[in-house]
Design a protein around this motif. Structure first.
Motif, PDB file in Angstrom:
ATOM      1  N   PHE A  69       0.830  -1.208   0.000  1.00  0.00           N
ATOM      2  CA  PHE A  69       0.000   0.000   0.000  1.00  0.00           C
ATOM      3  C   PHE A  69       0.868   1.263   0.000  1.00  0.00           C
ATOM      4  O   PHE A  69       0.582   2.229  -0.700  1.00  0.00           O
ATOM      5  N   ILE A  70       1.957   1.239   0.757  1.00  0.00           N
ATOM      6  CA  ILE A  70       2.882   2.365   0.783  1.00  0.00           C
ATOM      7  C   ILE A  70       3.504   2.554  -0.596  1.00  0.00           C
ATOM      8  O   ILE A  70       3.595   3.677  -1.104  1.00  0.00           O
ATOM      9  N   SER A  71       3.938   1.475  -1.227  1.00  0.00           N
ATOM     10  CA  SER A  71       4.550   1.561  -2.551  1.00  0.00           C
ATOM     11  C   SER A  71       3.568   2.089  -3.587  1.00  0.00           C
ATOM     12  O   SER A  71       3.933   2.927  -4.426  1.00  0.00           O
ATOM     13  N   MET A  72       2.331   1.619  -3.545  1.00  0.00           N
ATOM     14  CA  MET A  72       1.321   2.092  -4.496  1.00  0.00           C
ATOM     15  C   MET A  72       1.028   3.578  -4.271  1.00  0.00           C
ATOM     16  O   MET A  72       0.865   4.339  -5.230  1.00  0.00           O
ATOM     17  N   THR A  73       0.971   3.986  -3.019  1.00  0.00           N
ATOM     18  CA  THR A  73       0.720   5.388  -2.698  1.00  0.00           C
ATOM     19  C   THR A  73       1.853   6.276  -3.209  1.00  0.00           C
ATOM     20  O   THR A  73       1.609   7.343  -3.785  1.00  0.00           O
ATOM     21  N   LEU A  74       3.084   5.841  -3.017  1.00  0.00           N
ATOM     22  CA  LEU A  74       4.226   6.612  -3.517  1.00  0.00           C
ATOM     23  C   LEU A  74       4.210   6.704  -5.040  1.00  0.00           C
ATOM     24  O   LEU A  74       4.478   7.764  -5.607  1.00  0.00           O
ATOM     25  N   LEU A  75       3.881   5.609  -5.704  1.00  0.00           N
ATOM     26  CA  LEU A  75       3.821   5.603  -7.161  1.00  0.00           C
ATOM     27  C   LEU A  75       2.747   6.559  -7.675  1.00  0.00           C
ATOM     28  O   LEU A  75       2.996   7.365  -8.580  1.00  0.00           O
ATOM     29  N   VAL A  76       1.563   6.501  -7.086  1.00  0.00           N
ATOM     30  CA  VAL A  76       0.478   7.398  -7.493  1.00  0.00           C
ATOM     31  C   VAL A  76       0.849   8.849  -7.195  1.00  0.00           C
ATOM     32  O   VAL A  76       0.575   9.747  -7.998  1.00  0.00           O
ATOM     33  N   GLY A  77       1.505   9.095  -6.071  1.00  0.00           N
ATOM     34  CA  GLY A  77       1.933  10.449  -5.728  1.00  0.00           C
ATOM     35  C   GLY A  77       2.938  10.997  -6.720  1.00  0.00           C
ATOM     36  O   GLY A  77       2.837  12.151  -7.156  1.00  0.00           O
ATOM     37  N   VAL A  78       3.902  10.191  -7.108  1.00  0.00           N
ATOM     38  CA  VAL A  78       4.900  10.635  -8.072  1.00  0.00           C
ATOM     39  C   VAL A  78       4.257  10.895  -9.433  1.00  0.00           C
ATOM     40  O   VAL A  78       4.547  11.907 -10.086  1.00  0.00           O
ATOM     41  N   ILE A  79       3.371  10.011  -9.860  1.00  0.00           N
ATOM     42  CA  ILE A  79       2.682  10.201 -11.143  1.00  0.00           C
ATOM     43  C   ILE A  79       1.838  11.473 -11.108  1.00  0.00           C
ATOM     44  O   ILE A  79       1.807  12.233 -12.078  1.00  0.00           O
ATOM     45  N   ASP A  80       1.164  11.723  -9.998  1.00  0.00           N
ATOM     46  CA  ASP A  80       0.336  12.927  -9.881  1.00  0.00           C
ATOM     47  C   ASP A  80       1.184  14.194  -9.939  1.00  0.00           C
ATOM     48  O   ASP A  80       0.842  15.150 -10.633  1.00  0.00           O
ATOM     49  N   ILE A  81       2.290  14.210  -9.232  1.00  0.00           N
ATOM     50  CA  ILE A  81       3.150  15.387  -9.218  1.00  0.00           C
ATOM     51  C   ILE A  81       3.732  15.631 -10.614  1.00  0.00           C
ATOM     52  O   ILE A  81       3.773  16.769 -11.086  1.00  0.00           O
ATOM     53  N   ILE A  82       4.149  14.572 -11.293  1.00  0.00           N
ATOM     54  CA  ILE A  82       4.671  14.724 -12.659  1.00  0.00           C
ATOM     55  C   ILE A  82       3.581  15.228 -13.593  1.00  0.00           C
ATOM     56  O   ILE A  82       3.826  16.109 -14.434  1.00  0.00           O
ATOM     57  N   ALA A  83       2.359  14.700 -13.452  1.00  0.00           N
ATOM     58  CA  ALA A  83       1.260  15.136 -14.320  1.00  0.00           C
ATOM     59  C   ALA A  83       0.944  16.618 -14.115  1.00  0.00           C
ATOM     60  O   ALA A  83       0.755  17.358 -15.092  1.00  0.00           O
ATOM     61  N   VAL A  84       0.913  17.066 -12.880  1.00  0.00           N
ATOM     62  CA  VAL A  84       0.640  18.484 -12.603  1.00  0.00           C
ATOM     63  C   VAL A  84       1.765  19.351 -13.170  1.00  0.00           C
ATOM     64  O   VAL A  84       1.511  20.395 -13.776  1.00  0.00           O
ATOM     65  N   GLN A  85       3.003  18.922 -13.013  1.00  0.00           N
ATOM     66  CA  GLN A  85       4.121  19.688 -13.557  1.00  0.00           C
ATOM     67  C   GLN A  85       4.047  19.770 -15.078  1.00  0.00           C
ATOM     68  O   GLN A  85       4.310  20.826 -15.662  1.00  0.00           O
ATOM     69  N   LEU A  86       3.702  18.670 -15.717  1.00  0.00           N
ATOM     70  CA  LEU A  86       3.586  18.688 -17.176  1.00  0.00           C
ATOM     71  C   LEU A  86       2.445  19.590 -17.632  1.00  0.00           C
ATOM     72  O   LEU A  86       2.547  20.243 -18.678  1.00  0.00           O
ATOM     73  N   MET A  87       1.366  19.643 -16.878  1.00  0.00           N
ATOM     74  CA  MET A  87       0.282  20.554 -17.229  1.00  0.00           C
ATOM     75  C   MET A  87       0.689  22.012 -17.019  1.00  0.00           C
ATOM     76  O   MET A  87       0.300  22.889 -17.790  1.00  0.00           O
ATOM     77  N   LEU A  88       1.483  22.286 -15.992  1.00  0.00           N
ATOM     78  CA  LEU A  88       1.917  23.655 -15.729  1.00  0.00           C
ATOM     79  C   LEU A  88       2.914  24.153 -16.771  1.00  0.00           C
ATOM     80  O   LEU A  88       2.987  25.355 -17.038  1.00  0.00           O
ATOM     81  N   VAL A  89       3.678  23.247 -17.375  1.00  0.00           N
ATOM     82  CA  VAL A  89       4.656  23.641 -18.391  1.00  0.00           C
ATOM     83  C   VAL A  89       3.971  24.357 -19.549  1.00  0.00           C
ATOM     84  O   VAL A  89       4.527  25.280 -20.142  1.00  0.00           O
ATOM     85  N   HIS A  90       2.758  23.962 -19.849  1.00  0.00           N
ATOM     86  CA  HIS A  90       2.007  24.574 -20.945  1.00  0.00           C
ATOM     87  C   HIS A  90       1.769  26.066 -20.699  1.00  0.00           C
ATOM     88  O   HIS A  90       1.615  26.833 -21.657  1.00  0.00           O
ATOM     89  N   PHE A  91       1.758  26.495 -19.459  1.00  0.00           N
ATOM     90  CA  PHE A  91       1.425  27.876 -19.108  1.00  0.00           C
ATOM     91  C   PHE A  91       2.642  28.750 -18.814  1.00  0.00           C
ATOM     92  O   PHE A  91       2.495  29.860 -18.321  1.00  0.00           O
ATOM     93  N   PHE A  92       3.856  28.255 -19.095  1.00  0.00           N
ATOM     94  CA  PHE A  92       5.039  29.100 -18.949  1.00  0.00           C
ATOM     95  C   PHE A  92       4.937  30.268 -19.912  1.00  0.00           C
ATOM     96  O   PHE A  92       4.451  30.120 -21.043  1.00  0.00           O
ATOM     97  N   PRO A  93       5.399  31.434 -19.496  1.00  0.00           N
ATOM     98  CA  PRO A  93       5.375  32.577 -20.420  1.00  0.00           C
ATOM     99  C   PRO A  93       6.258  32.298 -21.639  1.00  0.00           C
ATOM    100  O   PRO A  93       7.339  31.757 -21.513  1.00  0.00           O
ATOM    101  N   LYS A  94       5.760  32.696 -22.789  1.00  0.00           N
ATOM    102  CA  LYS A  94       6.502  32.463 -24.040  1.00  0.00           C
ATOM    103  C   LYS A  94       7.518  33.601 -24.231  1.00  0.00           C
ATOM    104  O   LYS A  94       7.212  34.760 -24.047  1.00  0.00           O
ATOM    105  N   ILE A  95       8.720  33.233 -24.614  1.00  0.00           N
ATOM    106  CA  ILE A  95       9.770  34.212 -24.900  1.00  0.00           C
ATOM    107  C   ILE A  95       9.658  34.585 -26.379  1.00  0.00           C
ATOM    108  O   ILE A  95       9.650  33.708 -27.244  1.00  0.00           O
ATOM    109  N   LYS A  96       9.609  35.861 -26.643  1.00  0.00           N
ATOM    110  CA  LYS A  96       9.450  36.307 -28.041  1.00  0.00           C
ATOM    111  C   LYS A  96      10.728  36.883 -28.569  1.00  0.00           C
ATOM    112  O   LYS A  96      11.567  37.374 -27.968  1.00  0.00           O
TER     113      LYS A  96
END
Length: 96
Positions: A69-96
């Motif tokens: 259960f601890i291992s599954m929780t850690l895996l889901v936590g890591v996947i969630d954090i990576i998913a949120v980070q990947l979604m936030l990358v889309h909103f970085f300000p664009k350099i022109k």
């Protein structure tokens, strides 16, 4: 014993990051402005609540002392954090 200490640190980190996201849905943080972008505000809110839920599940897993259960929780936590980070990358300000 060491896994318990590391899980407590993980729980505290997920609660803190989740609280930070939830408290910044209507005000800017870092380079993001969720107050002016509804999609970004939704992603930040989703990330905050998902991390709070993972923190609660991780606390239950730590109390139960079930390694699977601890291992599954850690895996889901890591996947969630990576998913949120990947979604936030889309909103970085664009350099022109």
């Amino acid at each position: 014993m060491l896994i318990n200490i590391l899980m407590i640190i993980f729980i505290l980190l997920t609660f803190f990051i989740g609280w930070y996201f939830l408290s910044h849905t209507k005000r800017p943080f870092l380079v993001f402005h969720p107050e002016s972008n509804r999609n970004l505000s939704g992603i930040v809110r989703f990330g905050g609540w998902s991390l709070i839920v993972i923190g609660v599940v991780a606390a239950i897993a730590t109390i139960m002392q079930n390694d699977v259960f601890i291992s599954m929780t850690l895996l889901v936590g890591v996947i969630d954090i990576i998913a949120v980070q990947l979604m936030l990358v889309h909103f970085f300000p664009k350099i022109k």
